[in-house]
Design a protein around this motif. Structure first.
Motif, PDB file in Angstrom:
ATOM      1  N   TYR A 175      10.654  -7.894   5.347  1.00 41.12           N
ATOM      2  CA  TYR A 175       9.188  -7.966   5.437  1.00 41.12           C
ATOM      3  C   TYR A 175       8.558  -6.679   4.910  1.00 41.12           C
ATOM      4  CZ  TYR A 175       4.767  -9.809   7.087  1.00 41.12           C
ATOM      5  OH  TYR A 175       3.494 -10.309   7.137  1.00 41.12           O
ATOM      6  N   GLU A 176       9.257  -5.562   5.131  1.00 44.40           N
ATOM      7  CA  GLU A 176       8.757  -4.304   4.575  1.00 44.40           C
ATOM      8  C   GLU A 176       8.739  -4.339   3.052  1.00 44.40           C
ATOM      9  OE1 GLU A 176      10.826  -0.877   6.266  1.00 44.40           O
ATOM     10  OE2 GLU A 176      10.008  -1.536   8.202  1.00 44.40           O
ATOM     11  N   LEU A 177       9.792  -4.900   2.476  1.00 47.52           N
ATOM     12  CA  LEU A 177       9.827  -5.057   1.018  1.00 47.52           C
ATOM     13  C   LEU A 177       8.603  -5.838   0.539  1.00 47.52           C
ATOM     14  CD1 LEU A 177      13.502  -6.131   0.115  1.00 47.52           C
ATOM     15  CD2 LEU A 177      12.343  -3.998  -0.503  1.00 47.52           C
ATOM     16  N   PHE A 178       8.332  -6.906   1.277  1.00 46.11           N
ATOM     17  CA  PHE A 178       7.207  -7.764   0.908  1.00 46.11           C
ATOM     18  C   PHE A 178       5.878  -7.015   1.052  1.00 46.11           C
ATOM     19  CE2 PHE A 178       4.170 -11.145   2.496  1.00 46.11           C
ATOM     20  CZ  PHE A 178       3.866 -11.638   1.236  1.00 46.11           C
ATOM     21  N   GLN A 179       5.749  -6.259   2.141  1.00 42.30           N
ATOM     22  CA  GLN A 179       4.506  -5.486   2.327  1.00 42.30           C
ATOM     23  C   GLN A 179       4.331  -4.481   1.198  1.00 42.30           C
ATOM     24  OE1 GLN A 179       2.219  -6.247   4.270  1.00 42.30           O
ATOM     25  NE2 GLN A 179       3.314  -7.716   5.524  1.00 42.30           N
ATOM     26  N   ALA A 180       5.432  -3.879   0.791  1.00 44.75           N
ATOM     27  CA  ALA A 180       5.361  -2.897  -0.290  1.00 44.75           C
ATOM     28  C   ALA A 180       4.902  -3.570  -1.577  1.00 44.75           C
ATOM     29  CB  ALA A 180       6.726  -2.241  -0.481  1.00 44.75           C
ATOM     30  N   GLU A 181       5.423  -4.755  -1.825  1.00 42.82           N
ATOM     31  CA  GLU A 181       4.998  -5.493  -3.018  1.00 42.82           C
ATOM     32  C   GLU A 181       3.509  -5.801  -2.941  1.00 42.82           C
ATOM     33  OE1 GLU A 181       7.287  -8.940  -4.215  1.00 42.82           O
ATOM     34  OE2 GLU A 181       5.501  -9.970  -4.966  1.00 42.82           O
ATOM     35  N   LYS A 182       3.065  -6.222  -1.769  1.00 45.29           N
ATOM     36  CA  LYS A 182       1.646  -6.543  -1.613  1.00 45.29           C
ATOM     37  C   LYS A 182       0.784  -5.310  -1.872  1.00 45.29           C
ATOM     38  CE  LYS A 182       0.215  -9.024   1.963  1.00 45.29           C
ATOM     39  NZ  LYS A 182       0.251  -9.848   3.197  1.00 45.29           N
ATOM     40  N   ASN A 183       1.249  -4.168  -1.380  1.00 42.36           N
ATOM     41  CA  ASN A 183       0.492  -2.934  -1.611  1.00 42.36           C
ATOM     42  C   ASN A 183       0.417  -2.591  -3.091  1.00 42.36           C
ATOM     43  OD1 ASN A 183      -0.089  -2.564   1.051  1.00 42.36           O
ATOM     44  ND2 ASN A 183       1.707  -1.260   1.439  1.00 42.36           N
ATOM     45  N   ARG A 184       1.554  -2.682  -3.753  1.00 41.97           N
ATOM     46  CA  ARG A 184       1.559  -2.381  -5.195  1.00 41.97           C
ATOM     47  C   ARG A 184       0.570  -3.282  -5.923  1.00 41.97           C
ATOM     48  NH1 ARG A 184       7.075  -1.954  -4.291  1.00 41.97           N
ATOM     49  NH2 ARG A 184       7.537  -4.082  -4.967  1.00 41.97           N
ATOM     50  N   ILE A 185       0.573  -4.556  -5.550  1.00 42.42           N
ATOM     51  CA  ILE A 185      -0.297  -5.509  -6.240  1.00 42.42           C
ATOM     52  C   ILE A 185      -1.760  -5.203  -5.929  1.00 42.42           C
ATOM     53  CG2 ILE A 185      -0.984  -7.944  -6.276  1.00 42.42           C
ATOM     54  CD1 ILE A 185       2.039  -8.608  -6.167  1.00 42.42           C
ATOM     55  N   GLN A 186      -2.014  -4.859  -4.683  1.00 37.59           N
ATOM     56  CA  GLN A 186      -3.387  -4.511  -4.311  1.00 37.59           C
ATOM     57  C   GLN A 186      -3.868  -3.304  -5.111  1.00 37.59           C
ATOM     58  OE1 GLN A 186      -5.483  -6.383  -2.574  1.00 37.59           O
ATOM     59  NE2 GLN A 186      -6.919  -4.858  -3.360  1.00 37.59           N
ATOM     60  N   GLN A 187      -2.987  -2.311  -5.231  1.00 33.19           N
ATOM     61  CA  GLN A 187      -3.353  -1.121  -6.011  1.00 33.19           C
ATOM     62  C   GLN A 187      -3.619  -1.473  -7.460  1.00 33.19           C
ATOM     63  OE1 GLN A 187      -0.213   1.664  -5.245  1.00 33.19           O
ATOM     64  NE2 GLN A 187      -0.969   2.046  -3.171  1.00 33.19           N
ATOM     65  N   ALA A 188      -2.808  -2.383  -7.986  1.00 26.10           N
ATOM     66  CA  ALA A 188      -3.008  -2.792  -9.378  1.00 26.10           C
ATOM     67  C   ALA A 188      -4.364  -3.475  -9.525  1.00 26.10           C
ATOM     68  CB  ALA A 188      -1.878  -3.726  -9.798  1.00 26.10           C
ATOM     69  N   PHE A 189      -4.720  -4.303  -8.547  1.00 24.93           N
ATOM     70  CA  PHE A 189      -6.033  -4.957  -8.607  1.00 24.93           C
ATOM     71  C   PHE A 189      -7.156  -3.921  -8.540  1.00 24.93           C
ATOM     72  CE2 PHE A 189      -4.109  -9.151  -7.485  1.00 24.93           C
ATOM     73  CZ  PHE A 189      -4.695  -9.877  -8.506  1.00 24.93           C
TER      74      PHE A 189
END
Ligand SMILES: Nc1nc2c(ncn2[C@@H]2O[C@H](COP(=O)(O)OP(=O)(O)OP(=O)(O)O)[C@@H](O)[C@H]2O)c(=O)[nH]1
Ligand SMILES: [Mg+2]
Lengths: 464, 618
Positions: B462-476
């Protein structure tokens, strides 16, 4: 609250006389009221007190007056649907109600699906036991049943054409879908030009259907033809001639007809309601005055006005004033000039009238000798139904709902066309195409998902 | 008193692709699980073609993975080849397809299951179930009895399996395994009426006997990702497949010998799938087609056995030999196992609820091919859902049902339990109304929260997934807040490279909507820490925004209907104004929600309104 868009529909049975109700429900119901309703004086309406009967007029965008109405409001959640409701009671003709409905749609409402008000009422917990009973019957009598009847009627004409159109669109869609699901099979690529040709031809077909819709309405609801003109020009005589019987009283005394007379005739398969009216003139006599007022009401609602002029008298100042008033007050003007009494020496001929009113059709007849009557009948017919109408090619689109669905289909097909031209990916083209086919399904009541899959397997040898 | 080693929370019957996922799910949810297999050598066995994925199926694999299932991880570790299909046809249908090393697949899956402390794996044939109080007694052919609260039946094609090769037929599971007849008889005696389906496979041939120079090589792609979101992607040494074609003489031989095909001799009563047709059906249904594709696919890395994909057949073994030899490259073919057709029992869809529970049998669930589906991916998807739902049943919680706009899994199960499926069901992108939203790259964003909630996704994952979500949010954020102005060097570069002119100050996000522009035109994704799949998540969300919004609107409409539940004991006969056809079908299928009812063919919108109103009386 479950739905958030605002819906609108005619909620009285088709063909019912007297008054009819257009009901608007949803969070924008009063906003829509603000856009289309005015005080009888024409002033905007500011307050929307609940459950109070009020008089008003309905205007279309562009401010043309459609009808005098009674309206009231209910605030959600204490309303039938549990949402804000605006009810507009207009004059009963279907045509009139359709116009009011169209105005609400233009103002931002969405056309309600059959039974959707009840659905919302239920979903918002507003339907109790006693109401539920009543509503089942009501729905079945009105929207649902009417809808089903329509679908049955369609089993002939319209559904056939829609089926044909669906077949054409499948020709584009199915290879796309097959290739999307079976990329490793040797499915021939989409022929863009061919696809574009199909789309264009389907669009033309749909356009014709939409154009016919207006005529379809006239056919279904019986068009009203109003005989209007100054006293003594021969309106009642013409009615009798068209009916082939002495229905209305005819005398040489101006002002013979005091109240209107309505008769229905069958003009070679086209049902028509012919209305003979009191002659138009400024008058103090209260009875005749009321008659003239009614004449104006009828003129405003006519599908076609025959303005009759006594050719032995020529075009008088009054005639011109009345014509001017017709031009001003009638929103959807369909006018035909009829020069009567052609058996007598004339003071004016069609060419002269034409030079004053170049846009109108002018016919010369004699109600007495029947001269020009056949031509008049033909002209009435073509004015209402177009030149090429014949009962053997019946009109297919008779409902506003169908017309809307077709318009949506056409729009989506335009998107498909653009997409094909600009080369967007095939999953998106498929999306628009499916959407277009689905919106036709709103008419036929068919859902085609399974059909697409069946078509893939019958047309392509796929799978391992 | 049942001894502790015979007492379980859940017993899963069948360790195929459905059973393995179900066991993993219930164990991860903390339940003591017994996974029974009729043959311990055949855990997670692939009796048909050695591949996973393809359009819609790849999405299922990713969805199972996003929920915390095993199929994607095992596939990544056991692949012989990976390809990406439909790369030019739009993101919604882009699909991974992987060839599997069948043996390695089984080994790794077994390893994953054996690692789970709460799973017991055991060989044995179940013959009947018996309700005792709150428990089910599961009775084995050897007389051993287990006790459990929940049972998941994932018996695949084993129930009354009947194999046909030419005019010969004999009771058998797939590939000569032992069929399960007693259990079928038990259910029949209990009043469950099964229907018969049929499927088939082609011959397996010996690699050394083939002439590959007469075929077209189908190498793998070098891709930046595999199926799984959770394990680091590592490409293995890829093995090619080979393409060849049938021809006129192949077709002649098959036509001349149709009387020796089980499919046409009248021996087979089961209904076969249209999307997995035998070569004889292809010839009959498409006589104008001059040739058919045949793919030669390796079964494993260290075996000589090859799968002749596209030539599935129920013809006599001798005829199989003769017609295969007419195919270029197969002139000297040696068959190692003949192709066969298999008939098996399938449970009618109207007996199952959307949680895959058997109606009127508390705690009994069905998953996989026995439910009328076909395909490993379809089985796995049902397996994980049945597992989660069995777990929720044990906890006394509401079932987990995915909607059609959330996942292909939702489409699959809704179709299976709603539609009167008359042939084995295969998932297809064409079946999904919300195809553009259900993409393979965003399955974790659609489903991983559920997987975490139910305990199938670990904290680390789940941490991996949260990290991915953060990266994507930053990209947005980056795309929203950075702009391109006309006449800047960057704008000129964009014009030179992509022919795109910038007329006024425009946000990157806006520019990215154009088809020719990609994320890398604004920044090096690597410096933003973005993986290839994450870039796809971002770009697709932006480029297809308009379409996705339209799908969302449609989905919202559907959801309102979905929310309205129909009580299980609802009597349709009391509703006046309901068409007879609708009454019949509704009574038979017993839909759970109005939305489900509305998708039953023969039920009109008018019928739905009538039910809706009638429901309000209650
Ligand atoms: N010669 C001749 N006389 C006509 C013709 N049409 C009507 N008239 C006569 O004109 C007079 C008035 O006819 P009506 O039909 O009553 O006229 P109207 O327009 O209905 O009159 P109001 O009801 O008073 O408005 C009658 O005497 C008719 O006989 C015609 O075509 N030729
Ligand atoms: Mg008169």
């Amino acid at each position: 609250m479950i739905d958030n868009d605002t819906i609108s529909a005619i909620s009285t049975a088709q063909g019912a006389g007297g008054i009819g109700i257009v009901r608007v429900s949803g969070k924008d119901a009063f906003k829509i009221g603000e856009k289309i309703l005015r005080h009888p004086s024409g002033k905007p309406i500011q307050t929307w007190p609940e459950r109070r009967v009020r008089l008003g007029i309905v205007v279309q965008t562009g401010q043309r007056v459609l009808d005098e109405v009674v309206f009231f409001t209910f605030k959600g959640p204490k309303s039938y649907t549990g949402e804000d409701i605006l009810e507009i009671q207009g004059h009963g003709g279907m045509e009139n109600l359709q116009l009011i409905l169209a105005a609400t749609l233009e103002a931002g409402a969405r056309l309600a699906e059959p039974g959707e008000f009840t659905k919302r009422a239920f979903l918002n917990g507003r339907l109790d036991l006693a109401q539920a009973e009543a509503v089942i019957d009501l729905i079945n009598a009105q929207t649902e049943l009417a809808h089903r009847v329509a679908v049955n009627q369609l089993s002939g004409g319209l559904s056939q054409i829609l089926h044909e159109i669906e077949g054409k669109l499948f020709k584009i869609l199915v290879p796309i879908e097959a290739a999307l699901d079976y990329p490793e099979e040797d499915i021939p690529p989409l022929e863009k030009e061919e696809a574009l040709n199909i789309i264009r031809s389907v669009k033309a077909q749909i356009r014709t259907l939409i154009d016919q819709a207006e005529r379809g309405r006239i056919l279904q609801e019986t068009a009203t033809v109003v005989l209007a003109g100054r006293p003594n020009v021969g309106k009642s005589s013409l009615l009798n001639t068209l009916l082939n019987e002495e229905r209305a009283i005819v005398t040489p005394i101006p002002g013979t007809t005091r109240d209107f007379v309505t008769e229905t005739i069958d003009l070679q398969g086209l049902p028509l309601r012919i209305v003979d009216t009191a002659g138009l003139r400024e008058i103090d006599d209260p009875i005749e005055k009321e008659g003239v007022n009614r004449s104006w009401e009828l003129i405003k609602k006519a599908d076609l006005i025959l303005f009759i002029i006594d050719s032995t008298l020529g075009l008088s100042v009054e005639d011109r004033d009345f014509i001017k008033e017709i031009y001003q007050s009638v929103h959807r003007r369909k006018l035909l000039f009829v020069l009567n009494k052609s058996d007598l020496p004339a003071k004016i001929n069609p060419t002269e009238v034409n030079s004053i009113y170049p846009d109108e059709k002018i016919l010369s007849i004699s109600a007495l000798t029947r001269e020009g009557i056949e031509e008049l009948k033909q002209t009435i017919r073509s004015e209402l139904m177009g030149e090429d109408f014949s009962p053997e090619h019946p009109i297919l689109v008779t409902r506003l709902r169908h017309k809307k669905a077709l318009e949506k289909t056409k729009e989506l097909l335009a998107q498909v066309e653009d997409g094909l031209k600009s080369g967007i990916s095939e999953d998106l083209i498929a999306f628009d195409l499916r959407d277009a086919i689905d919106s036709m399904g709103e008419i036929t009541g068919r859902s085609v998902n399974e059909d697409i899959i069946n078509a893939i397997f019958s047309q392509f040898c796929v799978g391992k | 008193m049942t001894p502790n080693d015979k007492l379980f929370d859940v017993i899963i019957v069948g360790a195929g692709h459905a059973g393995c996922e179900a066991a993993n799910a219930t164990a991860k949810m903390g339940f003591k699980t017994l996974l029974l297999t009729i043959d311990f050598n055949n855990i997670a066995f692939m009796p048909c073609n050695p591949s996973l994925g393809g359009p819609a199926k790849a999405n299922l694999v990713r969805e199972v993975d996003a929920l915390g299932g095993l199929m994607g991880r095992v596939a990544d570790l056991a692949h012989l080849q990976f390809r990406e299909l439909n790369t030019h046809k739009g993101p919604a249908v882009r699909a991974l397809r992987a060839q599997m090393d069948k043996r390695r697949y089984q080994e790794i899956m077994q390893h994953f299951l054996e690692k789970e402390k709460l799973i017991s794996l055991r060989q044995g044939e179940v013959v009947s179930l018996k309700r005792t109080g709150e428990y089910w007694r599961v009775i084995m052919s050897t007389g051993v009895q287990y006790e459990t609260t929940a049972v998941i039946l994932a018996t695949g094609t084993f129930l009354r399996g009947l194999v046909h090769i030419g005019l010969h037929s004999f009771p058998s599971g797939p590939l000569g395994q032992h069929p399960a007849n007693a259990l079928s008889e038990f259910f029949q005696a209990e009043g469950l009426c099964f229907r018969r389906f049929k499927t088939g496979t082609p011959a397996r041939v010996r690699k050394r006997s083939l002439n590959f120079s007469a075929m077209i090589e189908q190498p793998g792609d070098h891709l930046p990702y595999g199926f799984s979101y959770w394990i680091p992607w590592q490409e293995r040494e890829q093995v090619s497949c080979w393409l060849t074609y049938t021809n006129a003489s192949t077709h002649q031989i098959i036509r001349d010998n149709l009387d020796r095909a089980a499919l046409f001799s009248g021996a087979i009563t089961g209904v076969g799938p249209r999307y997995c047709p035998s070569i004889e059906s292809k010839l009959i249904n498409f006589p104008q087609k001059e040739r058919h594709q045949v793919f030669i696919e390796p079964e494993a890395r260290y075996t000589d056995e090859m799968y002749v994909s596209g030539a599935s057949t129920s013809l006599d073994e001798e005829i199989q030999d003769i017609f295969l030899r007419t195919i270029p490259g197969l002139e000297n073919v040696e068959i190692v196992r003949p192709g066969y057709a298999i008939e098996y029992d399938v449970i009618p869809s109207n007996l199952l609820t959307p949680s895959l529970a058997l109606k009127d049998w508390p705690g009994v669930f069905f998953a996989g091919q026995i439910n009328g589906s076909s395909g490993y991916e379809e089985a796995a998807a049902q397996g994980i859902m049945a597992g989660i739902n069995a777990g929720l049943y044990l906890k006394g919680e509401e079932p987990f049902i995915l909607r059609r706009d959330e996942a292909y899994i939702g489409v699959l199960i809704d179709d299976l339990v709603t539609k009167d499926t008359l042939e084995p069901y295969r998932i297809m992108t064409s079946r999904a109304e919300f195809r553009l939203s259900l993409r393979q790259e965003n399955a974790n964003h659609r489903l991983t929260d559920y997987g975490y909630k139910y305990g199938l996704i670990s904290e680390e994952e789940y941490e991996l997934f949260q990290a991915e979500k953060n990266r994507i949010q930053q990209a947005f954020d980056f795309l929203n807040h950075h702009h391109l102005s006309p006449d800047t060097p960057q704008a000129e570069a964009l014009f030179k490279e992509k022919g795109v002119t910038v007329k006024k100050k425009t946000a990157f996000r806006e520019l990215l909507r154009r088809p020719e522009i990609s994320y890398s035109d604004f920044a090096d994704p690597e410096t933003h820490g973005l993986k290839q799949r994450e870039i796809e998540v971002i770009e697709n969300a932006i480029k297809y925004q308009g379409y996705l919004e339209r799908e969302k609107k449609m989905a919202d409409k559907l959801r309102k209907m979905e929310m309205k539940r129909i009580p299980p004991d609802f009597d349709y006969n009391q509703v006046p104004n309901l068409s007879t056809e609708a009454k019949e079908k509704l009574t038979n299928l017993r839909p759970v929600t109005l939305g489900q009812a509305s998708r039953i063919s023969g039920v009109s919108p008018a019928d739905i309104s009538a039910i809706l109103i009638w429901l309000s009386r209650r």
